[in-house]
Design an enzyme around this catalytic site. Structure first.
Site, PDB file in Angstrom:
ATOM      1  N   ARG A 116      -9.885 -11.928   1.516  1.00 22.15           N
ATOM      2  CA  ARG A 116     -10.702 -12.998   0.931  1.00 22.15           C
ATOM      3  C   ARG A 116      -9.947 -14.329   0.920  1.00 22.15           C
ATOM      4  NH1 ARG A 116     -11.324  -9.606  -4.494  1.00 22.15           N
ATOM      5  NH2 ARG A 116     -11.109  -7.982  -2.918  1.00 22.15           N
ATOM      6  N   LYS A 152       0.851  -1.188   0.000  1.00 24.33           N
ATOM      7  CA  LYS A 152       0.000   0.000   0.000  1.00 24.33           C
ATOM      8  C   LYS A 152       0.885   1.236   0.000  1.00 24.33           C
ATOM      9  CE  LYS A 152      -3.858  -1.889   2.714  1.00 24.33           C
ATOM     10  NZ  LYS A 152      -4.932  -1.772   1.711  1.00 24.33           N
TER      11      LYS A 152
HETATM   12  N1  BES Z   1      -7.973  -4.099   4.373  1.00 21.18           N
HETATM   13  C1  BES Z   1      -8.187  -3.608   3.065  1.00 21.18           C
HETATM   14  C2  BES Z   1      -9.497  -2.853   2.906  1.00 21.18           C
HETATM   15  C3  BES Z   1      -9.693  -1.606   3.720  1.00 21.18           C
HETATM   16  C4  BES Z   1      -9.561  -0.375   3.131  1.00 21.18           C
HETATM   17  C5  BES Z   1     -10.086  -1.669   5.040  1.00 21.18           C
HETATM   18  C6  BES Z   1      -9.768   0.766   3.859  1.00 21.18           C
HETATM   19  C7  BES Z   1     -10.296  -0.522   5.775  1.00 21.18           C
HETATM   20  C8  BES Z   1     -10.152   0.690   5.189  1.00 21.18           C
HETATM   21  C9  BES Z   1      -8.198  -4.776   2.077  1.00 21.18           C
HETATM   22  O1  BES Z   1      -7.394  -5.850   2.402  1.00 21.18           O
HETATM   23  C10 BES Z   1      -7.707  -4.260   0.766  1.00 21.18           C
HETATM   24  O2  BES Z   1      -6.589  -3.847   0.708  1.00 21.18           O
HETATM   25  N2  BES Z   1      -8.556  -4.321  -0.250  1.00 21.18           N
HETATM   26  C11 BES Z   1      -8.194  -3.889  -1.564  1.00 21.18           C
HETATM   27  C12 BES Z   1      -8.692  -4.922  -2.520  1.00 21.18           C
HETATM   28  C13 BES Z   1      -8.207  -4.713  -3.935  1.00 21.18           C
HETATM   29  C14 BES Z   1      -6.716  -4.910  -4.027  1.00 21.18           C
HETATM   30  C15 BES Z   1      -8.924  -5.669  -4.847  1.00 21.18           C
HETATM   31  C16 BES Z   1      -8.863  -2.558  -1.800  1.00 21.18           C
HETATM   32  O3  BES Z   1     -10.003  -2.371  -1.404  1.00 21.18           O
HETATM   33  O4  BES Z   1      -8.221  -1.696  -2.395  1.00 21.18           O
HETATM   34 MN    MN Z   2      -5.410  -5.595   1.736  1.00 21.40          MN
END
Ligand code: BES
Ligand code: MN
Ligand code: ZN
Length: 473
Positions: A329, A254
């Site tokens: 997931r 990230k």
């Molecule tokens: N933990 C994150 C989602 C999240 C975002 C939780 C903001 C709380 C606040 C999750 O694991 C994630 O990174 N999801 C990605 C998925 C994508 C790569 C398909 C996302 O939502 O960007």
């Molecule tokens: Mn994630």
């Protein structure tokens, strides 16, 4: 913790919150003060009034019985939140709630708002000023004592979930999270079993192991079970909570600014499941509930799973892993597969799963979707409005499965650029063979500024929702 007490025969004095449709001076306020209050309350649109009388804080809330039910209760909770601030500003230790209406449940809503707002996370700054308010005394409501005990339990459980979310990863890893559940089980009376890495390998939980590969800490898989002797349900309800104790994104790292900062919250689903079981067991609800929590951190360490990897999941299906930041997931899939052995009545998962859920509805509610029966969906929806952790339902159409197609494996772990929270839900559905509902709590799990009785940081979202849902079963 603030304690809520029921003392039916005590005269309200000191700091008072009055809930009323028409204010009556039952508090010995001098005529002049009473006249002032009445005149103020006559003003157009005035529904609350706060008055400082010889160092005491008096707050009056006028109930509008025509208001829609859930909105009214939420308005009372929010008012309770402002009263908590008022009493603390006056360095008060007690608050009396005095209800002049015929509806004792207003007193509970007010007490709930006050108590939830009075939460603080002071573990790492023990010298900081703690709130002075310690007791909330409901004085005249025709309530059963059991209702107040139950509310104390719900608040305590919510605080447990908030505490767990607020705890950073350098003090709470997957093993720490599992230990916290063991402690909760001991305190409330439910069974807790924790699988270590060896057992997780034996079980071939490929999704959980793949996410854990880049970590120096071991994964855990926790099974919690509350089974009362006279459970109303023959088949158990299963709750699954995402337990990513920290989400760096893994090799699909990230960007730091504004996206990784709050990722200690990525186990908020797990915290809600554990805390809900705590409240359910402590309150001895007559439902058989099982909680499952797969837990690990998601890091780009040496053996980290790499985009392009093909992962064999616990159910034997394969996943082309194209983004290591879609890790939730991967671990939830194994837990949902594991849940099949219970032949559940319904399985609900809670997960901070997608930024897309937050993009869709912000922090005000939970994104929900699933194939549960219309009856169960309606109950969930109703509970979500009762406690004001509202569920906004998205479609769960099969077309979205197309976006997960892979040329080289059974599915990919990411969909297209749009509908991200739905494709995540459809991915998970493939690991189920029972009625299923998915709650994406990415928006409301953790907030960066206080919102009434929801403090900055972990909110404990999901705990009150699940409790209300099971209470109404
Ligand atoms: N933990 C994150 C989602 C999240 C975002 C939780 C903001 C709380 C606040 C999750 O694991 C994630 O990174 N999801 C990605 C998925 C994508 C790569 C398909 C996302 O939502 O960007
Ligand atoms: Mn994630
Ligand atoms: Zn995540």
């Amino acid at each position: 913790m603030t304690e809520i007490l029921l003392k039916n025969k005590v005269a309200a004095s000191g700091n008072i919150l009055v809930i009323t449709t028409k204010f009556e001076n039952e508090f010995g306020l001098p005529e002049k003060v009473n006249d002032y209050i009445k005149a103020e309350l006559k003003k157009e649109g005035k529904t609350t009034l706060t008055y400082n009388y010889i160092g005491k804080y008096i707050s009056i809330f006028i109930v509008d019985p025509k208001k829609e039910h859930s909105a009214l209760f939420e308005q009372i909770r929010k008012h309770g939140s402002s009263v908590a601030d008022g009493v603390n500003a006056h360095k008060g230790t007690e608050l009396h709630i005095y209800n002049q209406t015929k509806h004792p449940r207003y007193s509970l809503a007010a007490a709930e708002g006050v108590a939830l707002a009075n939460y603080q996370f002071l573990k790492y700054r023990p010298k900081a000023k703690a709130n002075t308010l310690k007791s909330i005394i409901i004085t005249n409501s025709d309530l059963e004592a059991g209702k107040v005990t139950e509310l104390n339990t719900i608040c305590k459980a919510t605080f447990m979930a908030r505490d767990l979310v607020n705890e950073p990863v350098n003090s709470l890893n997957a093993t720490g999270l599992a230990n916290a559940f063991k402690q909760m089980g001991k305190e409330a009376g439910f069974k807790v079993e924790v699988f270590n890495k060896k057992k997780i390998v034996e079980l071939k939980m490929g999704g959980l192991l793949s996410v854990n590969a880049g970590s120096v800490d071991e994964p855990t898989f926790t099974i919690m079970e509350y089974k009362p002797a006279k459970a109303k349900n023959k088949k158990p309800f299963v709750l699954v909570g995402k337990g990513v104790v920290y989400d760096t994104g893994g090799l699909s790292l990230k960007p730091t600014l504004n996206s990784m900062d709050m990722m200690k919250c990525d186990m908020a689903g797990a915290a809600a499941v554990g805390a809900a079981l705590y409240a359910i067991a402590k309150s001895k609800l007559n439902v058989h509930v099982i909680g499952l929590v797969p837990a690990t951190d998601n890091r780009p360490g040496f053996n980290a799973f790499a985009p392009g990897d093909i992962i064999t999941m616990m159910d034997g299906s394969t996943v082309e892993m194209l983004n290591s930041d879609a890790e939730g997931r991967m671990i939830l899939a194994d837990a949902l597969h594991y849940a099949k052995r219970y032949k559940p009545e319904l399985t609900i998962d809670l997960a901070t799963l997608t930024g897309s859920a937050m993009a869709a509805i912000g922090t005000s509610g939970i994104v929900g979707m699933g194939n549960a029966s219309e009856k169960q969906k309606a109950k969930l929806h109703e509970s979500s409005f009762n406690v004001f952790e509202r569920i906004a339902e998205l479609p769960f159409w099969d077309d979205y499965n197309d976006l997960l197609k892979s040329d080289i494996a059974d599915q990919k772990n990411i969909g297209g650029p749009y509908g991200g929270s739905i494709t995540a839900g459809k991915f998970l559905e493939k690991f189920t063979d029972y009625p299923y509902y998915h709650l994406d709590i990415a928006g409301p799990a953790f907030i960066t500024a206080r919102d009434n009785y929801r403090p900055k940081g972990g909110t404990g979202v999901g705990v009150r929702l699940l409790f209300d849902f099971f209470k109404n079963q």
